[in-house]
Design a protein around this motif. Structure first.
Motif, mmCIF file in Angstrom:
data_model
loop_
_atom_site.group_PDB
_atom_site.id
_atom_site.type_symbol
_atom_site.label_atom_id
_atom_site.label_comp_id
_atom_site.label_asym_id
_atom_site.label_seq_id
_atom_site.Cartn_x
_atom_site.Cartn_y
_atom_site.Cartn_z
ATOM 1 N N CYS A 120 -5.341 20.349 24.583
ATOM 2 C CA CYS A 120 -4.672 19.432 25.502
ATOM 3 C C CYS A 120 -3.255 19.933 25.764
ATOM 4 C CB CYS A 120 -4.612 18.029 24.908
ATOM 5 S SG CYS A 120 -6.237 17.291 24.696
ATOM 6 N N ASP B 96 -0.682 18.154 26.881
ATOM 7 C CA ASP B 96 0.355 17.224 26.429
ATOM 8 C C ASP B 96 -0.285 15.929 25.946
ATOM 9 O OD1 ASP B 96 -0.360 15.769 28.714
ATOM 10 O OD2 ASP B 96 1.310 16.557 29.884
ATOM 11 N N GLU B 97 0.542 14.983 25.554
ATOM 12 C CA GLU B 97 0.052 13.718 25.013
ATOM 13 C C GLU B 97 -0.716 12.911 26.051
ATOM 14 O OE1 GLU B 97 3.536 11.806 23.507
ATOM 15 O OE2 GLU B 97 3.740 13.226 21.860
ATOM 16 N N ASN B 98 -0.304 12.979 27.313
ATOM 17 C CA ASN B 98 -1.002 12.235 28.366
ATOM 18 C C ASN B 98 -2.422 12.755 28.564
ATOM 19 O OD1 ASN B 98 1.148 10.533 28.918
ATOM 20 N ND2 ASN B 98 2.030 11.947 30.419
ATOM 21 N N GLU B 99 -2.576 14.060 28.559
ATOM 22 C CA GLU B 99 -3.911 14.637 28.700
ATOM 23 C C GLU B 99 -4.773 14.271 27.497
ATOM 24 O OE1 GLU B 99 -6.268 18.871 29.273
ATOM 25 O OE2 GLU B 99 -4.079 18.892 29.223
ATOM 26 N N ALA C 255 -4.489 11.588 25.598
ATOM 27 C CA ALA C 255 -4.851 10.176 25.716
ATOM 28 C C ALA C 255 -5.961 9.986 26.749
ATOM 29 C CB ALA C 255 -3.628 9.351 26.090
ATOM 30 N N SER C 256 -5.875 10.720 27.837
ATOM 31 C CA SER C 256 -6.891 10.635 28.880
ATOM 32 C C SER C 256 -8.241 11.103 28.349
ATOM 33 C CB SER C 256 -6.469 11.468 30.083
ATOM 34 O OG SER C 256 -7.451 11.422 31.088
ATOM 35 N N SER D 261 -9.725 8.554 25.980
ATOM 36 C CA SER D 261 -10.267 7.441 26.756
ATOM 37 C C SER D 261 -11.618 7.816 27.359
ATOM 38 C CB SER D 261 -9.277 7.056 27.846
ATOM 39 O OG SER D 261 -9.784 6.007 28.620
#
Length: 116
Positions: free
Chosen positions: A34, A36-39, A41-42, A45
């Motif tokens: 990943c 970053d953290e957003n990727e 988290a995505s 999910s």
């Protein structure tokens, strides 16, 4: 329930089962690469959604297989709780149901009472 009605319900169940077995459920998305953290988290999910869909699909397949067994055994359309016939319109709407409308309502009322 007539033999023709039973044949129609069996055909619907077999068709749905074949469709569910053909529908691929996405495998878990790799989390190790990943950006970053957003990727991350995505992807987590997406993985949770995929696992939930797989669980629902598996449960539905089990329900269909059990309904087909009840058809073969001659117990399809008989309420598991009271032994009365389940109304044909109810079976058309939900062919995997195991309870007549009265027993289903009683079960839901009992669950509602416990939750409240």
């Amino acid at each position: 329930m007539t033999d023709q009605q039973l044949k129609e319900i069996r055909m619907e169940l077999v068709t749905e089962m074949a469709h569910l077995k053909q529908v691929p459920v996405e495998d878990s998305v790799g989390l190790q690469f990943c950006a970053d953290e957003n990727e991350f988290a995505s992807r987590v999910s997406e993985m949770n959604l995929s696992l939930g869909m797989r669980a629902r699909q598996h449960h539905r397949l089990q329900d269909i297989e059990e309904a087909l067994k009840r058809i073969d055994l001659g117990s399809f359309g008989i309420c598991d709780e009271c032994g009365d016939d389940i109304a044909h319109p109810r079976l058309q709407a939900n062919p995997v149901t195991r309870l007549c409308i009265h027993c289903q309502e009683a079960l839901e009322q009992e669950q509602y009472s416990r939750a409240g």
